[in-house]
Design an enzyme around this catalytic site. Structure first.
Site, PDB file in Angstrom:
ATOM      1  N   LYS A  29       0.916  -1.166   0.074  1.00 49.42           N
ATOM      2  CA  LYS A  29       0.083  -0.108   0.099  1.00 49.42           C
ATOM      3  C   LYS A  29       0.928   1.336   0.141  1.00 49.42           C
ATOM      4  CE  LYS A  29      -3.854  -0.956   2.533  1.00 49.42           C
ATOM      5  NZ  LYS A  29      -4.502  -1.170   3.753  1.00 49.42           N
ATOM      6  N   ARG A  99      -3.463   3.086   8.388  1.00 51.48           N
ATOM      7  CA  ARG A  99      -3.667   2.067   7.941  1.00 51.48           C
ATOM      8  C   ARG A  99      -2.571   1.040   7.914  1.00 51.48           C
ATOM      9  NH1 ARG A  99      -8.208   2.702   3.923  1.00 51.48           N
ATOM     10  NH2 ARG A  99      -8.524   4.844   4.154  1.00 51.48           N
ATOM     11  N   GLY A 108      -8.287  -7.161   4.296  1.00 53.86           N
ATOM     12  CA  GLY A 108      -9.250  -7.250   5.700  1.00 53.86           C
ATOM     13  C   GLY A 108      -8.631  -7.926   6.640  1.00 53.86           C
ATOM     14  N   MET A 110      -5.720  -6.715   8.311  1.00 51.14           N
ATOM     15  CA  MET A 110      -5.262  -5.695   9.278  1.00 51.14           C
ATOM     16  C   MET A 110      -6.125  -4.687   9.721  1.00 51.14           C
ATOM     17  SD  MET A 110      -2.488  -7.244   9.882  1.00 51.14           S
ATOM     18  CE  MET A 110      -0.836  -7.163   9.855  1.00 51.14           C
ATOM     19  N   ARG A 343      -4.201  -1.490  -5.456  1.00 53.57           N
ATOM     20  CA  ARG A 343      -3.546  -2.669  -5.338  1.00 53.57           C
ATOM     21  C   ARG A 343      -3.943  -3.747  -6.728  1.00 53.57           C
ATOM     22  NH1 ARG A 343      -6.715  -4.472   0.057  1.00 53.57           N
ATOM     23  NH2 ARG A 343      -8.683  -4.602  -0.987  1.00 53.57           N
ATOM     24  N   HIS A 462     -16.171  -8.535   2.259  1.00 47.26           N
ATOM     25  CA  HIS A 462     -14.847  -9.544   2.642  1.00 47.26           C
ATOM     26  C   HIS A 462     -15.054 -10.921   2.148  1.00 47.26           C
ATOM     27  CE1 HIS A 462     -13.311 -12.496   5.555  1.00 47.26           C
ATOM     28  NE2 HIS A 462     -12.165 -11.634   5.442  1.00 47.26           N
ATOM     29  N   ARG A 568      -1.973 -46.690 -14.656  1.00 47.58           N
ATOM     30  CA  ARG A 568      -1.932 -47.829 -13.606  1.00 47.58           C
ATOM     31  C   ARG A 568      -2.957 -48.821 -14.245  1.00 47.58           C
ATOM     32  NH1 ARG A 568      -1.772 -42.800 -10.586  1.00 47.58           N
ATOM     33  NH2 ARG A 568       0.066 -42.719  -9.172  1.00 47.58           N
ATOM     34  N   ARG A 624       2.211 -49.098 -16.960  1.00 45.63           N
ATOM     35  CA  ARG A 624       2.967 -50.003 -15.956  1.00 45.63           C
ATOM     36  C   ARG A 624       2.457 -51.166 -15.445  1.00 45.63           C
ATOM     37  NH1 ARG A 624       2.902 -46.824 -10.128  1.00 45.63           N
ATOM     38  NH2 ARG A 624       0.714 -47.843  -9.863  1.00 45.63           N
ATOM     39  N   GLU A 751      11.719 -45.389  -7.848  1.00 42.97           N
ATOM     40  CA  GLU A 751      10.672 -44.693  -6.773  1.00 42.97           C
ATOM     41  C   GLU A 751      11.404 -45.569  -5.349  1.00 42.97           C
ATOM     42  OE1 GLU A 751       6.744 -46.015  -7.430  1.00 42.97           O
ATOM     43  OE2 GLU A 751       7.456 -47.663  -8.626  1.00 42.97           O
ATOM     44  N   SER A 770      10.976 -43.153 -14.950  1.00 35.29           N
ATOM     45  CA  SER A 770      10.167 -42.260 -14.646  1.00 35.29           C
ATOM     46  C   SER A 770      10.078 -42.375 -12.998  1.00 35.29           C
ATOM     47  CB  SER A 770       8.728 -42.815 -15.012  1.00 35.29           C
ATOM     48  OG  SER A 770       7.702 -41.886 -14.865  1.00 35.29           O
ATOM     49  N   GLY A 772       8.851 -42.200  -9.626  1.00 33.43           N
ATOM     50  CA  GLY A 772       7.611 -42.197  -8.835  1.00 33.43           C
ATOM     51  C   GLY A 772       7.918 -41.659  -7.615  1.00 33.43           C
ATOM     52  N   THR A 773       7.435 -40.366  -7.630  1.00 34.10           N
ATOM     53  CA  THR A 773       7.883 -39.245  -6.381  1.00 34.10           C
ATOM     54  C   THR A 773       7.140 -39.568  -5.099  1.00 34.10           C
ATOM     55  OG1 THR A 773       6.689 -37.646  -7.530  1.00 34.10           O
ATOM     56  CG2 THR A 773       9.293 -37.562  -7.749  1.00 34.10           C
ATOM     57  N   ASN A 774       5.884 -40.414  -5.386  1.00 32.02           N
ATOM     58  CA  ASN A 774       4.975 -40.706  -4.277  1.00 32.02           C
ATOM     59  C   ASN A 774       5.693 -41.705  -3.596  1.00 32.02           C
ATOM     60  OD1 ASN A 774       3.245 -39.000  -5.719  1.00 32.02           O
ATOM     61  ND2 ASN A 774       2.012 -40.851  -6.549  1.00 32.02           N
ATOM     62  N   ASP A 775       6.119 -42.739  -4.105  1.00 33.89           N
ATOM     63  CA  ASP A 775       6.958 -43.819  -3.316  1.00 33.89           C
ATOM     64  C   ASP A 775       8.262 -43.550  -2.967  1.00 33.89           C
ATOM     65  OD1 ASP A 775       5.227 -46.411  -3.079  1.00 33.89           O
ATOM     66  OD2 ASP A 775       4.891 -46.403  -4.964  1.00 33.89           O
ATOM     67  N   CYS A 837       6.010 -39.017 -12.630  1.00 35.61           N
ATOM     68  CA  CYS A 837       4.804 -39.428 -12.634  1.00 35.61           C
ATOM     69  C   CYS A 837       3.974 -39.590 -11.313  1.00 35.61           C
ATOM     70  CB  CYS A 837       4.391 -40.786 -13.406  1.00 35.61           C
ATOM     71  SG  CYS A 837       5.327 -42.260 -12.741  1.00 35.61           S
ATOM     72  N   TYR A 857       9.756 -34.825 -19.517  1.00 35.93           N
ATOM     73  CA  TYR A 857       8.473 -34.505 -19.147  1.00 35.93           C
ATOM     74  C   TYR A 857       8.038 -34.452 -17.795  1.00 35.93           C
ATOM     75  CZ  TYR A 857       7.497 -39.478 -19.016  1.00 35.93           C
ATOM     76  OH  TYR A 857       7.863 -40.883 -18.384  1.00 35.93           O
TER      77      TYR A 857
END
Ligand code: PEP
Ligand code: MG
Length: 886
Positions: A29, A99, A108, A110, A343, A462, A568, A624, A751, A770, A772-775, A837, A857
């Protein structure tokens, strides 16, 4: 050191354009006010107390640095000179607003105090000077209310009650009907409320008032609601809030005075026209609080045409200057307009895209800048928001219509309390938060709700602003309904809706309907397609989809997939006619029995692959092999066990015994992934056959197919070699039988940490990786994917972790393994194709990391594809083209 530090900056001081340091120091601001002065807009004079002063205050036990008091006094003198008035002087008084203004916009959050500097003597002077006693006393009573509420914690309700009493006594229904005498009496009664609730007299000294106000703003930085807002929005690493002290100008002086807010374009759909509302004879807070219903800005053109033209000119100048749509607050005092603040405007996803496209076409910005600055990945997410389905059944019963404050459709059970909304959310329930109006205390509950419905308040109330910023459906100002918090219900005539009842709200039309309406996916407009074309031209990394079915594949193509990065195969087994076959396979005792059961699955799998290959039409499809632990296919409840045993033609006892044998303490680390195909090679053989028979047959129909067979959960290269040999043997058999062959790629998921660490030897044999970032996250952090909830929430709120590692890639740990595996894999085999993936493939922060690691990718769910495409374009442009951007 603080002695020489400059903590106070006049708006009229020269602030270099786009200087981030100044924004960090003056807050958004303050920096904007300064910039607005710089471009010649009519801004009331004032000064900004820096965020550094706030940080000092909060770090030093609520005390000020030595130099601050003197610098503030100098600031006040500057404003006095500019306005030709004096702070605290009854003859010629100067009043100011105080302000907050943090570096990042927090609508809203502050506190604001207006009319500061008024007291018993000044109010008389003000009345004389303006020749308007009513106005002077109205300003005074407003000030006592705000000062009491915001600074001393005396709830606004206490003042409101006195005001209501006064209106009843005066026999009027609106505030503006109260005359000077009423307001004078109100001032005394407000002071009595103040004294009763605080135990102190109301402070008469303007400087004392100012010190209290500045401290209150500083303190509100660490107030519960501000901290909550920052947590929800992941706003971190800021010093504090700045404080803006500015000469007051009055929208409530008389009927040629007004106050208003407006967007330079329509924030709901992006169309080109001033958009907002104004109130004649009122102050800013009347508009923002939504307590009086304002007039649309279009009517200003008729009522005050000259002012409207000036506003139009100034807002266009602002848009050109900031290269973005602006959310502008203005006041008209006796026919003269002042711009109070500006803003960057919160907008819907649909509007963000239209504005970006229009800005490029109007020559305001370059395409690159439009991609990088005007559309956020979350905006695209919003475009995928649900809409109500058109059904053939009886039309929904509309129980009220309000303002279409934030688009999208939402369905949930009614709750009237923000805390209850959060509790319901934690229980996994869908709720709609219904309030007369919302306030910052409600943000947690709003965030936990599917949508928000209010009975009062305009498009800039708000509820409307916050919901739009979050892309959450909102209907505001629905005056058709009457909310009764005590009875936990709302009514519209004969209709009563109770807490826990289902309703549906449409933030695109403003309608509120009873019951649980069916939802569908939205469509895209011409602006979206053009914008995404620019996005695709600007990125250099591919996007693929995680898609298991034909329907997924179709959606994936619609959302821009260039291939399938993960199909899968187990998801195809859950259809009723297939699940029995896989269960029969699981309970088999011999390899022959297993093969026989699998033979039943073969035609299903083959038909599925054929459909997917056909629709993907020459794009790569990574399939897979079976991955999950087999117990996931078996029943757990007794009833179900009996039912399934009958289906399989074995006794329930025997099935129970089999299930017992398959039980693992942690199946995620058990007999799953490639371990299945190694112990039961029949599975790999059947799946290979299904994939390749489908591929060869389609190729014979002249359809290009690019199958990629992916082996899951490899830890040792020997596991991969084992599976690869099985696949190749079966492939050769099929090619021989069919008399033709297709090109196939055989690769693996990375993975397991050991796979990442031995990537070089795996790459020697694999065509692709590839991640497998979850595992990989599960196995690297030793956090089970399925039950982190017990501690992860605590970790995040207590700062043990900054992000949920299953959503945003853990760069230091999991990320390091990815960097190593990608580098060593490529060193061994430069042509190795590498993708990702896991869920992180649809997260903008993680996508940045994958880009930095030169992956080929990212693959994510179809619904996250537009977002992934944009994130990839942004990271690439930021790296390569920033210099070229205008
Ligand atoms: C992964 O582990 O990241 C992955 C994509 O596989 P899944 O989620 O099916 O285990
Ligand atoms: Mg996995």
């Amino acid at each position: 050191m603080e002695k020489n530090t400059k903590y106070v900056f006049k708006f009229s001081e020269n602030v270099s354009e786009g200087d981030r340091t100044m924004k960090a120091l003056l807050g958004g601001k303050g920096a904007n006010l300064s910039e607005m002065c710089g471009i010649g807009l009519p801004v009331p004079p004032g000064f900004t107390i820096s965020t550094e002063a706030c940080a000092y205050f909060n770090d030093h036990n609520f005390s000020w640095p030595d130099a601050l008091q003197q610098q503030i006094e100098q600031g006040i003198r500057h404003v006095e000179n500019e306005m030709g008035a004096k702070f605290g002087d009854p003859k010629n008084p100067l009043l100011v607003s105080v302000r907050s203004g943090a570096t990042v916009s927090m609508p809203g959050m502050m506190d604001t105090v207006l009319n500061l500097g008024i007291n018993d003597a000044v109010v008389e002077g003000l009345a004389k000077k303006t020749n308007n006693e009513r106005f002077a006393y109205d300003s005074y009573r407003r000030f006592i209310d705000m000062f009491g509420d915001v600074i001393m914690g005396v709830n606004h309700e206490h003042f409101e009650k006195v005001l209501q009493d006064m209106k009843t006594k005066a026999g009027v229904s609106t505030d503006v009907e109260l005359d000077a005498g009423h307001l004078k009496e109100l001032v005394d009664r407000y002071k009595a409320v103040y004294r009763r609730k605080t135990g102190f007299m109301f402070p008469e000294d303007p400087y004392e008032q100012l010190i209290y106000a500045v401290n209150a703003v500083f303190k509100s930085w660490n107030g519960a609601r501000a901290v909550k807002y920052r947590n929800i929005n992941k706003i971190r690493d800021l010093l504090g809030t700045a404080v803006n002290v500015q000469a007051m100008v009055y929208g409530n002086m008389n009927d040629s005075s007004a106050t208003g807010v407006c967007f330079t374009r329509n924030p709901a759909d992006g169309s080109r026209a001033l958009y907002g509302e104004f109130l004649i004879n009122a102050q800013g807070e009347d508009v923002v609080a939504g307590t009086r219903t304002p007039l649309p800005i279009k009517q200003m053109k008729e009522i005050f045409p000259e002012i409207y033209n000036q506003l139009d000119k100034y807002t266009a100048r602002l848009e050109q200057h900031y290269n973005d749509i602006q959310d502008v607050e203005f006041t008209m005092q006796e026919g003269r307009i002042f711009i109070l603040q500006t803003r960057s405007g919160q907008r819907t996803g649909k509007a963000a895209i239209r504005i970006a496209v229009d800005f490029v076409e109007e020559g305001i910005i370059s395409k690159e800048k439009a991609i990088c600055d005007l559309v956020k990945p979350l905006h695209l997410d919003q475009l995928l928001h649900k809409q109500f389905a058109v059904t053939n059944g009886s039309p929904p019963y509309v129980i009220g219509t309000g303002l279409a404050a934030s688009p999208g459709a939402a369905v949930g059970k009614v709750v009237f309390d923000a805390d209850l909304a959060e509790e319901a959310f934690n229980r996994g329930e869908k709720v709609i938060l219904v309030r007369v109006e919302t306030s910052p205390e409600d943000v947690g509950g709003m965030s936990a709700s599917e949508g928000v419905l209010t009975s009062r308040g305009g498009m800039t109330s708000h509820a409307a602003v916050v919901a739009r910023g979050w892309g959450k459906p909102c209907v505001s100002g629905c005056g058709d309904i009457i909310i009764n918090y005590k009875q936990k219900s709302f009514t519209n005539g004969d209709i009563t809706v109770k807490e826990g009842d289902w309703i549906s709200i449409d933030g695109t039309t403003g309608q509120v309907m009873n019951g649980e309406q069916a939802l569908t996916d939205p469509g895209f407009d011409e602006y979206y397609y053009l914008f995404m074309q620019w996005v695709d031209e600007a990125r250099n990394m591919q996007v693929r989809a995680n898609a298991d079915t034909l329907a997924d594949a179709v959606k994936a193509l619609e959302y821009g997939a260039e291939g399938i990065g993960l199909a899968r195969t187990e998801h195809m087994f859950f259809a009723p006619e297939r699940i029995t076959a896989i269960r029969r396979m699981i309970i088999s005792e011999t390899s022959a029995e297993r093969s026989e059961a699998l033979t039943k699955l073969l035609p299903y799998q083959k038909a599925d692959f054929k459909e997917i290959f056909r629709v993907m039409n020459g794009r790569p499809v990574t399939i897979r092999l079976l991955d999950p632990p087999l117990n996931e296919f078996l029943p757990t409840e007794d009833d179900e066990i009996i039912h399934v045993s009958e289906d399989l033609g074995i006794s329930a006892k025997l099935l129970k015994h089999k299930i017992q044998n398959l039980k693992e303490v942690n199946p995620m680390l058990g007999h799953r992934g490639c371990r299945l195909g190694i112990v039961y090679p029949e599975i790999t053989i059947m799946q290979t056959r299904a994939i390749l028979e489908a591929a060869v047959e389609l190729q014979n129909e002249d359809i290009t197919v690019r199958p990629e067979i992916m082996v899951p959960l490899i830890g040792a290269v020997s596991e991969f070699i084992h599976q690869k040999n099985l696949i190749l043997d079966e492939a050769n058999k099929i090619f021989y039988e069919k008399g033709s062959k297709v090109d196939i790629k055989i690769g693996t998921m990375i993975e397991v940490p050991r796979a990442a660490l031995t990537a070089s030897s795996i790459a020697e044999h694999a065509d692709f990786f590839s991640f497998g970032t979850n595992d990989l996250t599960q196995t690297t952090l030793a956090y089970s994917r399925d039950d982190t909830a017990r501690f992860l929430g605590f970790y995040l709120t207590h700062g043990i972790l900054k992000e949920d590692p299953f959503m945003v890639i853990d760069r230091e740990g999991v990320g390091r393994l990815i960097t190593l595996a990608a580098k060593e894999g490529r060193k061994m085999k430069p042509e190795l194709k590498i993708g990702i993936c896991g869920e992180h493939g649809g997260d903008p922060d993680s996508i940045k990391f994958f880009y930095e690691n030169d992956l080929d990718y990212v693959s994510c769910s179809p619904y996250r594809l537009p977002l992934a495409r944009l994130a990839l374009a942004q990271v690439h442009l930021n790296k390569t083209a920033v210099g070229a951007m205008a």
